[in-house]
Design an enzyme around this catalytic site. Structure first.
Site, PDB file in Angstrom:
ATOM      1  N   SER A  94      -9.576  -0.325   7.460  1.00 45.37           N
ATOM      2  CA  SER A  94      -9.051  -0.274   6.093  1.00 45.37           C
ATOM      3  C   SER A  94      -8.383  -1.547   5.593  1.00 45.37           C
ATOM      4  O   SER A  94      -8.022  -1.628   4.421  1.00 45.37           O
ATOM      5  CB  SER A  94      -8.076   0.899   5.959  1.00 45.37           C
ATOM      6  OG  SER A  94      -8.776   2.120   6.024  1.00 45.37           O
ATOM      7  N   LYS A 146       0.852  -1.184   0.000  1.00 41.97           N
ATOM      8  CA  LYS A 146       0.000   0.000   0.000  1.00 41.97           C
ATOM      9  C   LYS A 146       0.894   1.243   0.000  1.00 41.97           C
ATOM     10  O   LYS A 146       1.934   1.269   0.668  1.00 41.97           O
ATOM     11  CB  LYS A 146      -0.888  -0.026   1.249  1.00 41.97           C
ATOM     12  CG  LYS A 146      -1.875   1.116   1.371  1.00 41.97           C
ATOM     13  CD  LYS A 146      -2.718   0.920   2.621  1.00 41.97           C
ATOM     14  CE  LYS A 146      -3.772   1.995   2.784  1.00 41.97           C
ATOM     15  NZ  LYS A 146      -4.618   1.780   3.978  1.00 41.97           N
ATOM     16  N   SER A 170      -9.326   1.792   3.213  1.00 40.43           N
ATOM     17  CA  SER A 170      -8.533   2.564   2.260  1.00 40.43           C
ATOM     18  C   SER A 170      -7.540   1.703   1.482  1.00 40.43           C
ATOM     19  O   SER A 170      -6.940   2.168   0.521  1.00 40.43           O
ATOM     20  CB  SER A 170      -7.784   3.676   3.000  1.00 40.43           C
ATOM     21  OG  SER A 170      -6.866   3.135   3.948  1.00 40.43           O
TER      22      SER A 170
END
Length: 456
Positions: A182, A80, A158
């Site tokens: 997330s 990420k 996210s």
């Protein structure tokens, strides 16, 4: 990537690598090619092919010489875009940071997985500054849920790109962060496993924050076993210390407060079917109301969300300067709400949070884990959320609702696929444990996974 390799777990890939049936150099070439050819180009923000090929080459040599670093050696992995990777700018999903200098060193957990032989293929997409549970990104595009049929649905955020990359079979695992859900949200939406560790289990050095008192890390992957191996490597262990735990006599409590409010019928049916399977496997399951969970939301309504206060403090200069015009307006609007939270409010939230954690812990039996639906609904359509601000914020709040409880109470948690709901989309079941009960949680999840999935 060949159909044979796509969608395999780390365990499946590792078996081929360690026996010499699959060369890490061929695997990384196939992986990069598959990412390049995949129809959805919003999953990755950038790739790191030179690093990936160098790491695959080193892995290939080690394994050929009988010096394997372990079962993760040669396995591709995605990061990420909150994690520093040497030579790559960490954008946190925002064009505002795209002009910053490249990272001069790997984040600590990147170093740890590299030391275990994992091959970093690139940075995955995300909600801007990790401040949404839906995964829409106006800068780098919005990844499409690979489980979608003819209609494009969100992956959730996210950690949107990490979840999509695993669900699409492009990499067997990718790293996420979890401040309000997330990791667990996109895991549930995409029908994969997502493990949120207790906050502080891993080093946060080199990880761009959102709210330090809530931020936690963990992998998105295809199986709990994969998560266990990654967890060990992130803690610089050469092998996991976690053993599979029998479900016979394992105690679970279903938290009836808040978690089921407004839940879709398909979600509840899939969850309850999984609960029945756990009971038939010998688990001891009870239900209880927990008023303290309602108190969390009453506190948020009275004083404001903790995450919003800390996000505003982090981005205060950005929000008051020219960068705000370049940011996602929805992120700006939500972050600016933190300006209303005074210092006395913030200190009151922190004090009450600690008391609520103690209050909840006293209500659990020793070794008992919390059992709930990960989310109250399946992945919604992308386009209506793009077009309607009110719908976006309402959906974001409902999507974050179940998972943020665990962040506020400092739980560890894992989302497991447990069936399908509306539109044939995946549903997740969440196992949660008190802070620092990660080993017990993962040991139980190892045994619960196949039962929850309906495989036995």
């Amino acid at each position: 990537m060949s159909n044979e390799q796509r969608g395999r777990s780390i365990a499946g890939i590792a078996a081929s690598i360690q026996t010499g049936a699959l060369d890490p150099r061929d695997l990384i070439d196939e992986t990069l090619d598959a990412i390049d050819r995949y129809p959805d180009q919003a999953i990755f923000i950038c790739l790191t092919p030179e690093r990936a090929r160098a790491e695959a080459q080193a892995s290939s040599c080690r394994i050929r010489d009988g010096r394997s670093l372990g079962l993760l050696d040669g396995v591709p992995f995605g990061w990420k875009d909150l994690f520093d990777v040497t030579g790559v700018t960490t954008t946190a999903g925002s064009v505002v940071l795209s002009g910053q200098p490249p990272a001069s060193a790997d984040a600590d957990v990147v170093k740890a997985l590299s030391a275990a032989g994992m091959v970093s293929v690139g940075k995955t997409n995300m909600s801007e500054f990790a401040f949404s549970g839906l995964g829409l990104n106006p800068h780098f595009g919005t990844p499409r849920n690979p489980a979608s049929g003819n209609d494009d649905r969100i992956t959730g955020g996210s950690s949107s790109g990490s979840a999509a990359a695993v669900a699409a079979g492009l990499v067997p695992a990718a790293m996420g962060t979890d401040t309000g859900g997330s990791i667990r949200i996109p895991a549930a939406f995409n029908g994969i496993v997502g493990y949120k560790a207790t906050r502080g289990r891993y080093s946060m050095k080199g990880v761009f924050p959102l709210a330090a008192s809530l931020d936690a890390l963990g992998p998105l992957c295809r199986t709990v076993q994969d998560a266990v191996w990654i967890d060990a490597a992130m803690r610089n262990l050469t092998a996991p210390l976690i053993s599979r735990r029998s479900l016979v006599g394992q105690r679970f409590v279903i938290a009836d407060t808040v978690f089921f409010d407004g839940a879709e019928t398909g979600v509840v049916e899939a969850f309850e079917a999984a609960v029945e399977r756990l009971a038939r496997a010998g688990a001891v399951i009870r239900r209880q109301a927990f008023p303290v969970i309602s108190d969390i939301f009453a506190l948020m309504a009275e004083r404001g969300p903790l995450v919003t206060a800390e996000a505003f403090a982090l981005h205060k200069e950005r929000l008051s300067g020219p960068d705000a015009a370049r940011m996602d307006p929805r992120v700006v609007a939500r972050a600016r709400l933190g300006e209303r939270i005074s210092l006395p409010d913030y200190l009151h939230i922190v004090e009450r949070r600690q008391a609520m954690q103690t209050e909840f812990a006293a209500l659990l039996a020793p070794g008992e884990l919390v059992l709930t639906p990960t989310l109250p609904h399946v992945a919604p359509l992308i386009e209506p959320l793009r077009q309607d601000d009110d719908l976006f914020f309402a959906t974001n709040g409902k999507t974050l609702r179940n998972t943020l409880i665990g962040n506020f109470l400092d739980w560890c948690g894992v989302s497991l696929p447990c069936g399908f709901g509306d539109a044939g989309m995946p549903v997740g079941l969440m196992l949660s444990g008190l802070a620092n009960s990660d080993d017990d949680l993962l040991a139980t999840a190892l045994s619960a996974e196949a039962v929850v999935r309906g495989e036995r």
